[in-house]
Design a protein around this motif. Structure first.
Motif, PDB file in Angstrom:
ATOM      1  N   MET A   1       0.846  -1.203   0.000  1.00 31.49           N
ATOM      2  CA  MET A   1       0.000   0.000   0.000  1.00 31.49           C
ATOM      3  C   MET A   1       0.877   1.248   0.000  1.00 31.49           C
ATOM      4  O   MET A   1       1.829   1.356   0.771  1.00 31.49           O
ATOM      5  CB  MET A   1      -0.911   0.002   1.244  1.00 31.49           C
ATOM      6  CG  MET A   1      -1.835   1.208   1.324  1.00 31.49           C
ATOM      7  SD  MET A   1      -2.875   1.194   2.804  1.00 31.49           S
ATOM      8  CE  MET A   1      -3.952  -0.191   2.461  1.00 31.49           C
ATOM      9  N   LYS A   2       0.549   2.203  -0.871  1.00 32.59           N
ATOM     10  CA  LYS A   2       1.298   3.444  -0.938  1.00 32.59           C
ATOM     11  C   LYS A   2       1.060   4.291   0.311  1.00 32.59           C
ATOM     12  O   LYS A   2       0.045   4.161   0.987  1.00 32.59           O
ATOM     13  CB  LYS A   2       0.891   4.239  -2.176  1.00 32.59           C
ATOM     14  CG  LYS A   2       1.237   3.583  -3.499  1.00 32.59           C
ATOM     15  CD  LYS A   2       0.784   4.461  -4.650  1.00 32.59           C
ATOM     16  CE  LYS A   2       1.101   3.824  -5.982  1.00 32.59           C
ATOM     17  NZ  LYS A   2       0.642   4.663  -7.131  1.00 32.59           N
ATOM     18  N   LYS A   3       2.030   5.169   0.585  1.00 35.62           N
ATOM     19  CA  LYS A   3       1.919   6.046   1.749  1.00 35.62           C
ATOM     20  C   LYS A   3       0.627   6.859   1.708  1.00 35.62           C
ATOM     21  O   LYS A   3      -0.071   6.981   2.729  1.00 35.62           O
ATOM     22  CB  LYS A   3       3.139   6.965   1.798  1.00 35.62           C
ATOM     23  CG  LYS A   3       3.122   7.980   2.914  1.00 35.62           C
ATOM     24  CD  LYS A   3       4.453   8.712   3.009  1.00 35.62           C
ATOM     25  CE  LYS A   3       4.749   9.474   1.740  1.00 35.62           C
ATOM     26  NZ  LYS A   3       6.029  10.230   1.835  1.00 35.62           N
ATOM     27  N   SER A   4       0.308   7.430   0.549  1.00 29.99           N
ATOM     28  CA  SER A   4      -0.902   8.255   0.431  1.00 29.99           C
ATOM     29  C   SER A   4      -2.163   7.436   0.672  1.00 29.99           C
ATOM     30  O   SER A   4      -3.118   7.912   1.311  1.00 29.99           O
ATOM     31  CB  SER A   4      -0.966   8.914  -0.947  1.00 29.99           C
ATOM     32  OG  SER A   4      -0.977   7.938  -1.968  1.00 29.99           O
ATOM     33  N   GLU A   5      -2.170   6.189   0.183  1.00 31.92           N
ATOM     34  CA  GLU A   5      -3.330   5.315   0.389  1.00 31.92           C
ATOM     35  C   GLU A   5      -3.482   4.945   1.863  1.00 31.92           C
ATOM     36  O   GLU A   5      -4.594   4.903   2.394  1.00 31.92           O
ATOM     37  CB  GLU A   5      -3.185   4.047  -0.455  1.00 31.92           C
ATOM     38  CG  GLU A   5      -3.220   4.309  -1.958  1.00 31.92           C
ATOM     39  CD  GLU A   5      -2.908   3.066  -2.768  1.00 31.92           C
ATOM     40  OE1 GLU A   5      -2.418   2.081  -2.181  1.00 31.92           O
ATOM     41  OE2 GLU A   5      -3.142   3.074  -3.989  1.00 31.92           O
ATOM     42  N   ARG A   6      -2.342   4.682   2.518  1.00 31.48           N
ATOM     43  CA  ARG A   6      -2.387   4.313   3.937  1.00 31.48           C
ATOM     44  C   ARG A   6      -2.923   5.476   4.772  1.00 31.48           C
ATOM     45  O   ARG A   6      -3.755   5.282   5.668  1.00 31.48           O
ATOM     46  CB  ARG A   6      -0.984   3.912   4.398  1.00 31.48           C
ATOM     47  CG  ARG A   6      -0.948   3.342   5.814  1.00 31.48           C
ATOM     48  CD  ARG A   6       0.438   2.841   6.169  1.00 31.48           C
ATOM     49  NE  ARG A   6       1.445   3.895   6.129  1.00 31.48           N
ATOM     50  CZ  ARG A   6       2.428   3.972   5.231  1.00 31.48           C
ATOM     51  NH1 ARG A   6       2.544   3.057   4.283  1.00 31.48           N
ATOM     52  NH2 ARG A   6       3.299   4.960   5.274  1.00 31.48           N
ATOM     53  N   ARG A   7      -2.476   6.682   4.465  1.00 35.55           N
ATOM     54  CA  ARG A   7      -2.936   7.844   5.233  1.00 35.55           C
ATOM     55  C   ARG A   7      -4.402   8.142   4.969  1.00 35.55           C
ATOM     56  O   ARG A   7      -5.120   8.578   5.869  1.00 35.55           O
ATOM     57  CB  ARG A   7      -2.043   9.048   4.916  1.00 35.55           C
ATOM     58  CG  ARG A   7      -0.633   8.859   5.462  1.00 35.55           C
ATOM     59  CD  ARG A   7       0.325   9.986   5.113  1.00 35.55           C
ATOM     60  NE  ARG A   7       1.650   9.681   5.644  1.00 35.55           N
ATOM     61  CZ  ARG A   7       2.726  10.439   5.452  1.00 35.55           C
ATOM     62  NH1 ARG A   7       2.636  11.557   4.740  1.00 35.55           N
ATOM     63  NH2 ARG A   7       3.892  10.091   5.973  1.00 35.55           N
ATOM     64  N   ALA A   8      -4.848   7.891   3.755  1.00 28.50           N
ATOM     65  CA  ALA A   8      -6.269   8.051   3.458  1.00 28.50           C
ATOM     66  C   ALA A   8      -7.100   7.045   4.256  1.00 28.50           C
ATOM     67  O   ALA A   8      -8.196   7.362   4.743  1.00 28.50           O
ATOM     68  CB  ALA A   8      -6.514   7.874   1.962  1.00 28.50           C
ATOM     69  N   GLN A   9      -6.579   5.830   4.416  1.00 30.16           N
ATOM     70  CA  GLN A   9      -7.265   4.809   5.210  1.00 30.16           C
ATOM     71  C   GLN A   9      -7.314   5.194   6.684  1.00 30.16           C
ATOM     72  O   GLN A   9      -8.307   4.938   7.370  1.00 30.16           O
ATOM     73  CB  GLN A   9      -6.572   3.456   5.039  1.00 30.16           C
ATOM     74  CG  GLN A   9      -6.837   2.779   3.704  1.00 30.16           C
ATOM     75  CD  GLN A   9      -8.294   2.391   3.555  1.00 30.16           C
ATOM     76  OE1 GLN A   9      -8.904   1.841   4.467  1.00 30.16           O
ATOM     77  NE2 GLN A   9      -8.866   2.700   2.389  1.00 30.16           N
ATOM     78  N   ILE A  10      -6.253   5.819   7.165  1.00 27.78           N
ATOM     79  CA  ILE A  10      -6.238   6.273   8.560  1.00 27.78           C
ATOM     80  C   ILE A  10      -7.341   7.313   8.776  1.00 27.78           C
ATOM     81  O   ILE A  10      -8.080   7.271   9.766  1.00 27.78           O
ATOM     82  CB  ILE A  10      -4.858   6.856   8.928  1.00 27.78           C
ATOM     83  CG1 ILE A  10      -3.806   5.739   8.963  1.00 27.78           C
ATOM     84  CG2 ILE A  10      -4.919   7.572  10.282  1.00 27.78           C
ATOM     85  CD1 ILE A  10      -2.379   6.240   9.117  1.00 27.78           C
ATOM     86  N   LEU A  11      -7.469   8.250   7.842  1.00 28.17           N
ATOM     87  CA  LEU A  11      -8.527   9.269   7.959  1.00 28.17           C
ATOM     88  C   LEU A  11      -9.911   8.639   7.891  1.00 28.17           C
ATOM     89  O   LEU A  11     -10.832   9.066   8.600  1.00 28.17           O
ATOM     90  CB  LEU A  11      -8.367  10.307   6.850  1.00 28.17           C
ATOM     91  CG  LEU A  11      -7.100  11.175   6.924  1.00 28.17           C
ATOM     92  CD1 LEU A  11      -7.013  12.087   5.706  1.00 28.17           C
ATOM     93  CD2 LEU A  11      -7.072  11.995   8.197  1.00 28.17           C
ATOM     94  N   LEU A  12     -10.047   7.604   7.065  1.00 25.12           N
ATOM     95  CA  LEU A  12     -11.332   6.904   6.981  1.00 25.12           C
ATOM     96  C   LEU A  12     -11.651   6.215   8.301  1.00 25.12           C
ATOM     97  O   LEU A  12     -12.808   6.245   8.762  1.00 25.12           O
ATOM     98  CB  LEU A  12     -11.291   5.877   5.840  1.00 25.12           C
ATOM     99  CG  LEU A  12     -12.561   5.039   5.650  1.00 25.12           C
ATOM    100  CD1 LEU A  12     -13.761   5.937   5.345  1.00 25.12           C
ATOM    101  CD2 LEU A  12     -12.357   4.028   4.523  1.00 25.12           C
ATOM    102  N   GLU A  13     -10.651   5.602   8.918  1.00 29.73           N
ATOM    103  CA  GLU A  13     -10.865   4.950  10.212  1.00 29.73           C
ATOM    104  C   GLU A  13     -11.357   5.947  11.262  1.00 29.73           C
ATOM    105  O   GLU A  13     -12.215   5.617  12.087  1.00 29.73           O
ATOM    106  CB  GLU A  13      -9.565   4.296  10.693  1.00 29.73           C
ATOM    107  CG  GLU A  13      -9.221   2.994  10.002  1.00 29.73           C
ATOM    108  CD  GLU A  13     -10.247   1.899  10.313  1.00 29.73           C
ATOM    109  OE1 GLU A  13     -10.595   1.734  11.498  1.00 29.73           O
ATOM    110  OE2 GLU A  13     -10.706   1.253   9.367  1.00 29.73           O
ATOM    111  N   LEU A  14     -10.837   7.164  11.215  1.00 29.81           N
ATOM    112  CA  LEU A  14     -11.232   8.169  12.199  1.00 29.81           C
ATOM    113  C   LEU A  14     -12.634   8.710  11.965  1.00 29.81           C
ATOM    114  O   LEU A  14     -13.216   9.341  12.838  1.00 29.81           O
ATOM    115  CB  LEU A  14     -10.221   9.317  12.212  1.00 29.81           C
ATOM    116  CG  LEU A  14      -8.927   8.994  12.954  1.00 29.81           C
ATOM    117  CD1 LEU A  14      -7.886  10.074  12.726  1.00 29.81           C
ATOM    118  CD2 LEU A  14      -9.190   8.819  14.444  1.00 29.81           C
TER     119      LEU A  14
END
Length: 251
Positions: A1-14
Motif C-alpha cells: 500500500m502506498k503512503k498516500s493510500e495508507r494515510r487516506a485509510q487512517i482518515l477513513l478509520e477516524l
C-alpha cells in the motif's frame, strides 16, 4: 500500500471510530509502528488529526468564523487586496487559488478584468465566480467542508500534486514573523501543496491578521514571493519579510 493510500485509510478509520491506536494500525497495514507514527505526524501537521497518547483522534474544532461570517467583515480592505492581486496575473498564466474570503475577492477582480487564465481551486465560490468568464476552471476533488464551501483532504492534495502552475494565490488566518498560519482544519496542507506546485507564491492577507498565529503553521516567509496587504507591516513582521526577501504590495 502506498503512503498516500495508507494515510487516506487512517482518515477513513477516524470517521468510523473516535480513536485509533498506533499498534493496531501497524498490524493491520503490515508496517512498523514507526511508520504509523510518521503518518500521524504528517497528518497532524496538516491539521487532519489530533495526536493522543498511543494513537490519534479526529481533530477538535474550536469556534472560528465561517466563510460567510468572514465575507461580511472588512469588505473594503479585502476588495482592495483582491483587486491589486488580480492585477499581478498576466494573460495566459496558470494559477492555483485556495479558499477564503479574500481570495474570492481576487477571483471577482479577475472575472471583472476578463483575464484569460487557467485556475485550479478547491473553492466552490472561486470556481463559480470565474467559471462564466475568460478563465478555464479546474475544480479539485476532496472532502467537502460546508462552512467553507471548499474541499480538503488527501484527494485534494494528490490532485494538486499532478499540476505545475505559474502562480498561486492563497489566504491565511494569521501572519507572523514565522510565516502564515491557518485555523481551518485541512487548509494548511492545501496551501503548502499549492506553494510547492507554483513558480511564484502570493499571499493575500489584511492587516488585522498581522502578528498573529493560527492553529497550524503553513510555512516560512521565505516560501512566499509576494504579500498583498491593505496596510504595510511594521516592527518585527516588517523586518522578517524584508529578511526573507518577500515583496510587499500595499493595495
Amino acid at each position: 500500500m502506498k503512503k498516500s493510500e495508507r494515510r487516506a485509510q487512517i482518515l477513513l478509520e477516524l470517521k468510523l471510530h473516535p480513536h485509533v491506536r498506533i499498534s493496531e494500525l501497524a498490524e493491520r497495514f503490515g508496517v512498523s509502528t514507526e511508520t504509523i507514527r510518521r503518518d500521524f505526524d504528517a497528518l497532524s501537521d496538516d491539521g487532519l488529526i489530533s495526536r493522543a497518547h498511543g494513537g490519534a483522534s479526529a481533530p477538535s474544532h474550536g469556534h472560528y468564523p465561517s466563510l460567510d461570517e468572514r465575507a461580511n467583515a472588512r469588505i473594503e480592505q479585502r476588495e482592495g487586496i483582491g483587486r491589486r492581486a488580480a492585477q499581478l496575473v498576466q494573460p495566459g498564466e496558470t494559477l492555483m487559488i485556495d479558499s477564503g474570503s479574500t481570495t474570492i475577492q481576487c477571483a471577482r477582480a479577475l472575472a471583472y478584468l476578463g483575464t484569460p487564465c487557467t485556475v485550479l481551486t478547491n473553492s466552490l465560490p472561486v470556481a463559480m465566480t470565474l467559471g462564466h468568464g475568460a478563465a478555464q476552471v479546474i475544480l479539485c476533488p476532496g472532502e467537502y467542508l460546508p462552512a467553507e464551501s471548499a474541499v480538503v483532504g488527501a484527494d485534494t492534495l494528490e490532485f494538486l500534486g499532478r499540476f505545475s502552475v505559474d502562480r498561486c494565490m492563497i489566504g491565511a488566518s494569521a501572519l507572523s514573523a514565522e510565516g502564515p498560519s491557518e485555523t481551518v482544519q485541512g487548509f494548511a496542507a492545501v496551501k503548502r501543496q499549492m506553494i510547492r506546485r507554483s513558480a511564484k507564491a502570493t499571499l493575500l492577507v489584511d492587516s488585522e491578521k498581522f502578528a498573529k498565529r493560527g492553529l497550524v503553521h503553513v510555512g516560512a516567509l521565505s516560501k512566499l514571493d509576494t504579500v498583498v496587504v491593505d496596510r504595510a507591516p511594521t516592527g518585527g513582521l516588517h523586518d522578517a519579510l524584508s529578511d526573507a526577501h518577500v515583496t510587499v504590495i500595499v493595495a
